[in-house]
Enzyme design. Structure first.
Site, PDB file in Angstrom:
ATOM      1  N   LYS A 189       0.822  -1.202   0.000  1.00  0.00           N
ATOM      2  CA  LYS A 189       0.000   0.000   0.000  1.00  0.00           C
ATOM      3  C   LYS A 189       0.872   1.276   0.000  1.00  0.00           C
ATOM      4  O   LYS A 189       2.084   1.201   0.188  1.00  0.00           O
ATOM      5  CB  LYS A 189      -0.924  -0.012   1.220  1.00  0.00           C
ATOM      6  CG  LYS A 189      -1.943  -1.168   1.204  1.00  0.00           C
ATOM      7  CD  LYS A 189      -2.766  -1.195  -0.072  1.00  0.00           C
ATOM      8  CE  LYS A 189      -4.070  -1.964   0.040  1.00  0.00           C
ATOM      9  NZ  LYS A 189      -3.933  -3.431   0.105  1.00  0.00           N
TER      10      LYS A 189
HETATM   11  C1  LIG Z   1      -5.255  -4.181   0.732  1.00  0.00           C
HETATM   12  C2  LIG Z   1      -6.719  -4.032   0.779  1.00  0.00           C
HETATM   13  C3  LIG Z   1      -7.496  -4.486   1.863  1.00  0.00           C
HETATM   14  C4  LIG Z   1      -6.973  -5.349   2.962  1.00  0.00           C
HETATM   15  O1  LIG Z   1      -5.833  -4.980   3.548  1.00  0.00           O
HETATM   16  P1  LIG Z   1      -4.832  -6.022   4.254  1.00  0.00           P
HETATM   17  O2  LIG Z   1      -4.047  -5.092   5.106  1.00  0.00           O
HETATM   18  O3  LIG Z   1      -4.018  -6.661   3.196  1.00  0.00           O
HETATM   19  O4  LIG Z   1      -5.647  -6.977   5.051  1.00  0.00           O
HETATM   20  C5  LIG Z   1      -8.847  -4.213   1.862  1.00  0.00           C
HETATM   21  N1  LIG Z   1      -9.429  -3.563   0.856  1.00  0.00           N
HETATM   22  C6  LIG Z   1      -8.742  -3.134  -0.208  1.00  0.00           C
HETATM   23  C7  LIG Z   1      -9.440  -2.384  -1.297  1.00  0.00           C
HETATM   24  C8  LIG Z   1      -7.371  -3.372  -0.297  1.00  0.00           C
HETATM   25  O5  LIG Z   1      -6.693  -2.981  -1.390  1.00  0.00           O
END
Ligand SMILES: *Cc1c(COP(=O)(O)O)cnc(C)c1O
Length: 398
Positions: free
Chosen positions: A186
């Site tokens: 992210k």
């Molecule tokens: C990455 C992501 C998540 C979940 O995040 P994690 O930290 O990997 O559990 C949820 N929603 C979206 C749209 C994402 O891109």
């Protein structure tokens, strides 16, 4: 998007501070921690940056969604409205609570279509969960109006759009709660981590207790704390929060880079016949984590992806054929491949959903390519990429 590209001294220093005290837990051990409260500090910084009075960190973005929904009172048999284009975490969070995921069409914003949401609302609907995919948002005015009309809540999944805004407000701060992920890929990362923000003291209080076994966090003797309600363990560790705190302080620098890199790629494609761009709702500003284009049809989109792959342009996603992000390939969900029995209402609604017509979503997704915007590209790499993108799309369109 990935903050991991620019991990550096600030992150290393913050982790070293935690290691020196040896207190890796976010709660308690007041005497030993030498005043390091990384999770608390990151929460204060996140709340400040997102203009909400409350922020709470948890172990992942999926956990943030689960905790936000639980704190919104979602439980057995309640329906949560989700887009067909999202990450599997969306329905996982709903299923974890015994609630029912209800898939709903997207439009040319690549997020929930308010008209489709209006048609999906039933007396069992509890939450509308727009997912601001690939850096841009749903029409939040329209969705909030719907939520208010029906007396239900809106929880924003802003995991891919941190730093974007809608009518001047940070994404995540507009609904009753907003969720972020700080996983490894992210815009800012903790390694693994997530957070939720809210304007509601009541929702925040529930979230902080729910994510730590229901502890009320009153006093400084964990064994003596009360439990106002049931909970679970979705805690973040101090080590993860240390990395996240350092990254959060760099968020605006990362966003500037993303914006600049996006601008250069977009400019290269702006004049191309047959290339159009995702619609950003009025009043919205993307976080520029992806550049999303539409091609005239699925065939051209497939050809373009292949041409770009041949040309060595990485980070170009054709989500329509992707196992993670689009409903068509969620075989494990559609076939109800749960390790144990699922609630009847979940089985019924998912089977019903399997035969539903999502051609409106297919229309947009089948002609969409998502181009990842990285932080670490230098000038020359960017120019080269912009040119290669232009050539690849021309070849496919030609
Ligand atoms: C990455 C992501 C998540 C979940 O995040 P994690 O930290 O990997 O559990 C949820 N929603 C979206 C749209 C994402 O891109």
């Amino acid at each position: 998007m990935p903050g991991f590209e620019l991990l550096g001294d600030a992150e290393r220093r913050a982790v070293a501070q935690v290691m020196e005290t040896g207190v890796l837990m976010r709660y308690g051990f007041d005497g030993a921690r030498n005043d390091h409260w990384k999770a608390r500090e990151m929460e204060a910084a996140l709340a400040r940056r997102m203009q909400t009075p409350y922020a709470h960190l948890v172990s992942s973005g999926t956990a943030a969604l689960t905790v936000a929904l639980a704190s919104a009172g979602v439980g057995a048999g309640d329906e949560v409205i989700l887009p067909t284009f999202t990450f599997v975490a969306s329905f996982e969070a709903v299923l974890a609570l015994g609630a029912v995921p209800v898939l709903c069409d997207i439009d040319d914003t690549l997020t929930l279509d308010p008209q489709a949401v209006a048609a999906a609302i039933t007396p069992k609907s509890k939450v509308i969960m727009p997912v601001h995919m690939c850096g841009s948002m749903a029409n939040l005015d329209a969705l909030m109006a719907l939520a208010e009309r029906h007396g239900i809540l809106l929880v924003e999944d802003a995991c891919q759009a941190i730093g974007g805004t809608y009518r001047g407000k940070p994404l995540g701060s507009i609904g009753h709660a907003g969720c972020f992920s700080f996983d490894y890929v992210k815009t800012i990362t903790c390694g693994e981590g997530g957070g939720l923000i809210t304007h509601s003291k009541a929702l925040y209080e529930k979230a902080q207790a729910y994510s730590d076994h229901g502890h009320d966090h009153i006093g400084n003797d964990r064994g003596a704390e009360g439990h106002p309600h049931l909970g679970y363990n979705y805690r973040i560790s101090e080590l993860h929060a240390a990395v996240g705190l350092a990254q959060l302080e760099r968020l605006d620098t990362f966003l500037e880079l993303q914006n600049r890199h996006y601008g250069i790629l977009r400019k290269a494609l702006e004049e191309e016949q047959g290339v159009t761009f995702r619609r950003v709702p009025e009043g919205g500003v993307e976080n520029y984590s992806f550049l999303n284009v539409f091609l005239p049809d699925a065939q051209v989109a497939r050809r373009a992806q292949a041409a770009l792959q041949r040309a060595g342009v990485d980070g170009v996603f054709y989500w329509f054929e992707n196992n993670w992000h689009y409903h068509r390939k969620w075989e494990h969900l559609k076939a109800l491949k749960s390790l144990g029995p699922l609630p009847d209402a979940v089985e019924r609604r998912i089977q019903e959903c399997n035969s539903r017509d999502f051609s409106a979503s297919d229309h947009w997704m089948s002609r969409n390519l998502s181009i990842l915007v990285k932080l670490s590209w230098g000038e020359a790499a960017l120019e080269k990429r912009a040119l290669a993108l232009q050539q690849g799309l021309r070849e496919a369109l030609g």
